[in-house]
Design a protein around this motif. Structure first.
Motif, mmCIF file in Angstrom:
data_model
loop_
_atom_site.group_PDB
_atom_site.id
_atom_site.type_symbol
_atom_site.label_atom_id
_atom_site.label_comp_id
_atom_site.label_asym_id
_atom_site.label_seq_id
_atom_site.Cartn_x
_atom_site.Cartn_y
_atom_site.Cartn_z
ATOM 1 N N LYS A 168 0.883 -1.110 -0.008
ATOM 2 C CA LYS A 168 -0.123 0.062 0.046
ATOM 3 C C LYS A 168 0.704 1.145 0.030
ATOM 4 C CE LYS A 168 -3.896 2.022 2.435
ATOM 5 N NZ LYS A 168 -5.084 2.042 3.470
ATOM 6 N N MET A 169 0.701 2.115 -0.827
ATOM 7 C CA MET A 169 1.588 3.223 -1.231
ATOM 8 C C MET A 169 0.741 4.425 -1.528
ATOM 9 S SD MET A 169 3.855 1.080 -3.709
ATOM 10 C CE MET A 169 2.820 -0.481 -3.488
ATOM 11 N N LYS A 170 1.310 5.626 -0.938
ATOM 12 C CA LYS A 170 0.992 7.040 -1.346
ATOM 13 C C LYS A 170 1.636 7.397 -2.445
ATOM 14 C CE LYS A 170 -0.675 8.621 3.420
ATOM 15 N NZ LYS A 170 -0.228 9.681 4.357
ATOM 16 N N LEU A 171 0.762 8.387 -3.387
ATOM 17 C CA LEU A 171 1.417 8.778 -4.454
ATOM 18 C C LEU A 171 1.567 10.323 -4.268
ATOM 19 C CD1 LEU A 171 0.060 6.137 -5.641
ATOM 20 C CD2 LEU A 171 -0.395 7.333 -8.024
ATOM 21 N N TYR A 172 2.882 10.548 -4.678
ATOM 22 C CA TYR A 172 3.185 12.159 -4.612
ATOM 23 C C TYR A 172 3.573 12.588 -5.923
ATOM 24 C CZ TYR A 172 4.057 11.207 0.456
ATOM 25 O OH TYR A 172 3.858 10.764 1.591
ATOM 26 N N PRO A 173 2.702 13.683 -6.626
ATOM 27 C CA PRO A 173 2.829 13.899 -7.825
ATOM 28 C C PRO A 173 4.137 14.802 -8.124
ATOM 29 C CG PRO A 173 1.119 15.207 -6.973
ATOM 30 C CD PRO A 173 1.517 13.988 -5.984
ATOM 31 N N ILE A 174 4.919 14.505 -9.352
ATOM 32 C CA ILE A 174 6.290 15.299 -9.491
ATOM 33 C C ILE A 174 5.634 16.135 -10.656
ATOM 34 C CG2 ILE A 174 8.443 15.028 -9.970
ATOM 35 C CD1 ILE A 174 7.912 14.311 -7.403
ATOM 36 N N THR A 175 5.230 15.608 -11.859
ATOM 37 C CA THR A 175 4.883 16.115 -12.808
ATOM 38 C C THR A 175 3.363 15.439 -13.155
ATOM 39 O OG1 THR A 175 5.373 14.683 -14.493
ATOM 40 C CG2 THR A 175 6.997 16.411 -13.879
ATOM 41 N N GLU A 176 2.811 15.742 -14.393
ATOM 42 C CA GLU A 176 1.416 15.233 -14.832
ATOM 43 C C GLU A 176 1.602 13.749 -14.933
ATOM 44 O OE1 GLU A 176 -1.179 17.360 -14.771
ATOM 45 O OE2 GLU A 176 0.095 18.959 -14.239
ATOM 46 N N THR A 177 2.695 13.214 -15.254
ATOM 47 C CA THR A 177 2.817 11.569 -15.687
ATOM 48 C C THR A 177 3.780 11.230 -14.603
ATOM 49 O OG1 THR A 177 4.369 12.276 -17.307
ATOM 50 C CG2 THR A 177 2.071 12.055 -18.036
ATOM 51 N N SER A 178 4.541 11.624 -13.723
ATOM 52 C CA SER A 178 5.599 11.447 -13.033
ATOM 53 C C SER A 178 5.273 11.364 -11.563
ATOM 54 C CB SER A 178 6.907 11.808 -13.063
ATOM 55 O OG SER A 178 8.039 11.456 -12.584
ATOM 56 N N PHE A 179 5.418 10.299 -10.801
ATOM 57 C CA PHE A 179 4.903 10.148 -9.207
ATOM 58 C C PHE A 179 6.098 9.632 -8.630
ATOM 59 C CE2 PHE A 179 1.053 11.199 -11.177
ATOM 60 C CZ PHE A 179 0.006 11.887 -10.285
ATOM 61 N N ASP A 180 6.312 10.029 -7.276
ATOM 62 C CA ASP A 180 7.112 9.175 -6.328
ATOM 63 C C ASP A 180 6.235 8.545 -5.633
ATOM 64 O OD1 ASP A 180 9.517 10.143 -7.359
ATOM 65 O OD2 ASP A 180 9.653 11.461 -5.742
ATOM 66 N N ILE A 181 6.278 7.356 -5.048
ATOM 67 C CA ILE A 181 5.344 6.587 -4.288
ATOM 68 C C ILE A 181 6.210 6.129 -2.781
ATOM 69 C CG2 ILE A 181 3.884 5.620 -6.152
ATOM 70 C CD1 ILE A 181 5.263 3.026 -5.750
ATOM 71 N N ARG A 182 5.470 6.068 -1.921
ATOM 72 C CA ARG A 182 6.135 5.804 -0.450
ATOM 73 C C ARG A 182 5.271 4.660 0.052
ATOM 74 N NH1 ARG A 182 10.377 8.404 1.400
ATOM 75 N NH2 ARG A 182 10.868 10.326 0.469
ATOM 76 N N TYR A 183 5.900 3.692 0.452
ATOM 77 C CA TYR A 183 5.041 2.784 1.094
ATOM 78 C C TYR A 183 4.436 2.985 2.688
ATOM 79 C CZ TYR A 183 6.406 -1.160 -2.163
ATOM 80 O OH TYR A 183 6.865 -1.874 -3.171
ATOM 81 N N ILE A 184 3.255 2.596 3.096
ATOM 82 C CA ILE A 184 2.831 2.909 4.351
ATOM 83 C C ILE A 184 2.194 1.655 4.737
ATOM 84 C CG2 ILE A 184 2.158 5.275 3.674
ATOM 85 C CD1 ILE A 184 -0.795 4.245 3.009
ATOM 86 N N GLU A 185 1.846 1.688 6.158
ATOM 87 C CA GLU A 185 1.327 0.629 6.790
ATOM 88 C C GLU A 185 2.198 -0.463 6.991
ATOM 89 O OE1 GLU A 185 -2.777 -0.607 5.461
ATOM 90 O OE2 GLU A 185 -3.433 1.145 6.038
ATOM 91 N N ALA A 186 2.136 -1.942 6.499
ATOM 92 C CA ALA A 186 3.029 -2.872 6.705
ATOM 93 C C ALA A 186 4.349 -2.794 6.480
ATOM 94 C CB ALA A 186 2.344 -4.295 6.499
ATOM 95 N N LEU A 187 4.622 -2.318 5.353
ATOM 96 C CA LEU A 187 5.695 -2.334 4.665
ATOM 97 C C LEU A 187 6.420 -0.819 4.504
ATOM 98 C CD1 LEU A 187 4.848 -4.731 1.412
ATOM 99 C CD2 LEU A 187 6.656 -4.833 3.305
ATOM 100 N N TRP A 188 6.087 0.027 5.497
ATOM 101 C CA TRP A 188 6.427 1.351 5.778
ATOM 102 C C TRP A 188 7.971 1.415 5.489
ATOM 103 C CZ3 TRP A 188 10.105 2.293 9.596
ATOM 104 C CH2 TRP A 188 10.150 1.326 10.344
ATOM 105 N N PHE A 189 8.947 0.496 6.042
ATOM 106 C CA PHE A 189 10.195 0.648 5.981
ATOM 107 C C PHE A 189 10.848 0.696 4.708
ATOM 108 C CE2 PHE A 189 8.786 -3.777 6.457
ATOM 109 C CZ PHE A 189 9.670 -4.175 5.695
#
Length: 571
Positions: free
Chosen positions: A466-487
């Motif tokens: 499960k990951m949150k999406l962080y917009p960089i551009t209209e088509t490019s995103f950074d994602i960060r894991y949350i909950e169980a795989l946060w690390f």
């Protein structure tokens, strides 16, 4: 004259003792090593450690250090259970050696297709027709490791047969037998081959052929248990502070168990070491595995481009890898032949060294991710242990063990996360969130789902992803894991987000399933059997994807043909 004879006799005796390496391990030596380990655990903030030493074909130490559970103040002992990760691979190659010795119609070079039949397929005909057990166990197939789906976990109900069938869609990056490329998928396939030959599960074979006769009573499979109360628990780190991980993450080893699902204890691993120091015989001298067949697993199969070799004069000693074998690697440590393998699984790091010519073996497993210098720590523990057991002057002391690889080479500084709490994404682009929402699939790696949740975009992938999406551009995103795989993206030394890219029409996204060799495209609006409940709770399941597009097209054409016939008859 009498003095000369006495001198010659004493000198000859001394030379003989040196030549045969006649020395003994004293209680003082063991105590000194324990102090070394405790000092290293303190400076590296290692939570728990299991250690086993075999010298002259005898287990001289099987013990625990530190805490199995910080929260409950339970210490590690020789019966504490550790997930040993890829040390499982040697269990798989040993089981296969046993299976081959009992089924002489097959050998290491029999094509897998001859065992599994014409339904077996890999990405191309060359691999399909020629791949054998030696290729699978020696990492010679030429297909990347594609680790991300293994990290997030396959669906709970995925069978090993279904898992194996999907391998055919994994694209290679090198011709067969030309390049060492590590892959857990093909160890799962090797275990599946043993199942088809014997008609018994890989787990049953390990239990029957190894655990039971070796009296490894406290060993088993992490994906087959429901309680972890006897385990040394897994941890990751935030600013050098250990944070306990969810034990259920170990279930990600299913259904690829033959690659890394075994757990064991310091006491049980002593029996495993003795089996291999005696080339297939247990501690009582009973032959469990055919000597000649087992020896083949120790032979080099592929030169390895692994890093971490130590060479003089930069380092005080030389330690260099020669080859990958079948479940083992061959190295030379300070002039001595060494067989070894490492293991890593969420919250655990393991290492096993064998010096067959000296009847010496060392096993260590520690809790904690490989961040915070733990990968260096476990290697320094085995190096110091090996020096003691081989009668060599130690090249590491309390200070250099804590600083390793310094002072010999400068190491990169640890990158620390800002906080355990993931920052909230800022939606700073013009495209609407709804344009990204939907299912994205790939025939080899299943399905991802992007959905809106509390005015944010969430990507769900696999059993725990499960990951949150962080917009960089209209088509490019950074994602960060949350909950169980946060690390994975927010712990010490793991602070870099994953970058994904959408096509300009948002009909596909590119995801780094394998971060070394290639990115993978997931297409939108694919044919799926969607059950939205699979995406609830602690991560989502990889959905069933209709792989055989040829069959789908044929069915469509048949229906169309039937419709035309009825239309003509009606008119």
């Amino acid at each position: 004259m009498k003095f000369d004879r006495i001198f010659i006799f004493c000198y000859s005796f001394l030379v003989l003792c040196l030549e045969i390496g006649d020395f003994s391990i004293t209680p003082e030596n063991i105590e000194e090593l324990k102090n070394f380990v405790n000092n290293l655990m303190s400076c590296k903030k290692i939570v728990g450690l299991g250690l086993t030493l075999v010298y002259d074909n005898k287990v001289i130490l099987a013990d625990g250090f530190g805490m199995a559970s910080i929260e409950k103040r339970i210490p590690v002992d020789k019966h504490s259970k550790f997930a040993i990760g890829s040390l499982t691979k040697a269990f798989t190659s040993t089981v296969i050696a046993k299976v081959l010795s009992e089924n002489p119609r097959y050998n290491w070079d029999t094509p897998i297709k001859d065992i599994l039949g014409n339904d077996f397929r890999l990405f191309d005909d060359i691999r399909t027709d020629n791949i054998n057990l030696r290729d699978l166990l020696g990492h010679k197939v030429g297909v990347p490791g594609y680790f991300e789906p293994l990290l997030v976990g396959f669906p709970e109900n995925t069978s090993r047969e279904e898992f194996i069938k999907n391998i055919q869609y994994q694209p290679p990056v090198a011709p067969i037998r030309t390049k060492f490329i590590y892959s857990n998928y093909f160890y799962a396939l090797a275990g599946y081959v043993a199942e088809k030959i014997t008609g018994r599960s890989w787990e049953h074979l390990v239990q029957e052929y190894l655990f039971n006769p070796l009296c490894m009573k406290n060993s088993g499979f992490v994906d087959h248990i429901s309680s972890f109360h006897e385990f040394a628990l897994g941890y990751s780190y935030i600013k050098k502070t250990p944070v306990k991980l969810k034990e259920e993450l170990l279930y990600t080893s299913s259904p690829s168990g033959p690659a890394g699902s075994i757990y064991s204890t310091p006491k049980d691993m002593g029996e495993w070491i003795l089996l291999h120091l005696n080339t297939g015989k247990d501690s009582s001298g009973h032959n469990l595995v055919d000597n000649a067949t087992l020896k083949e697993t120790y032979r080099g199969q592929m030169a390895t481009p692994l890093f971490g070799n130590l060479y003089k004069p930069r380092f005080p000693i030389s330690d260099a890898v020669i080859s990958y074998n079948m479940g083992w690697l061959s190295s030379v440590y300070r002039g001595y032949k060494r067989l070894w393998h490492s293991g890593g699984i969420v919250g655990y790091s393991s290492l096993l060294w064998l010096f067959p010519d000296k009847k010496v073996g060392i096993y260590a497993s520690m809790t904690g991710s490989k961040s915070n210098g733990n990968s260096d720590a476990i290697k320094t523990i085995l190096s110091r242990s090996a020096d003691m057991l081989l009668g060599l002057d130690p090249w590491l002391n309390d200070t250099t063990a804590c600083s390793f690889p310094e002072p010999w080479i400068k190491k990169s500084p640890v990158e620390y996360p800002l906080d355990e709490i993931i920052p909230e994404p800022l939606w700073n682009i013009s495209t609407q969130q709804d344009d990204y929402v939907g299912f994205y699939c790939n025939p080899a790696f299943g399905m991802m789902k992007i959905q809106k949740q509390n005015s944010q975009l969430i990507l769900r992938y696999g059993r725990f992803g499960k990951m949150k999406l962080y917009p960089i551009t209209e088509t490019s995103f950074d994602i960060r894991y949350i909950e169980a795989l946060w690390f994975v993206t927010n712990s010490d030394d793991n602070v870099t987000p994953v970058r994904i890219t959408f096509s300009s029409d948002f009909d596909s996204l590119v995801y780094p399933i394998d971060r070394t060799y290639r990115n993978t495209t997931f297409s939108r609006n694919c044919n799926v059997n969607v059950d939205s409940s699979n995406f609830q709770g602690n991560g989502g399941n990889i959905m069933h994807y209709i792989h055989d597009t040829g069959s789908y097209l044929k069915s469509y054409l048949l229906l169309l043909n039937l419709f035309l016939i009825l239309f003509i008859q009606w008119h």
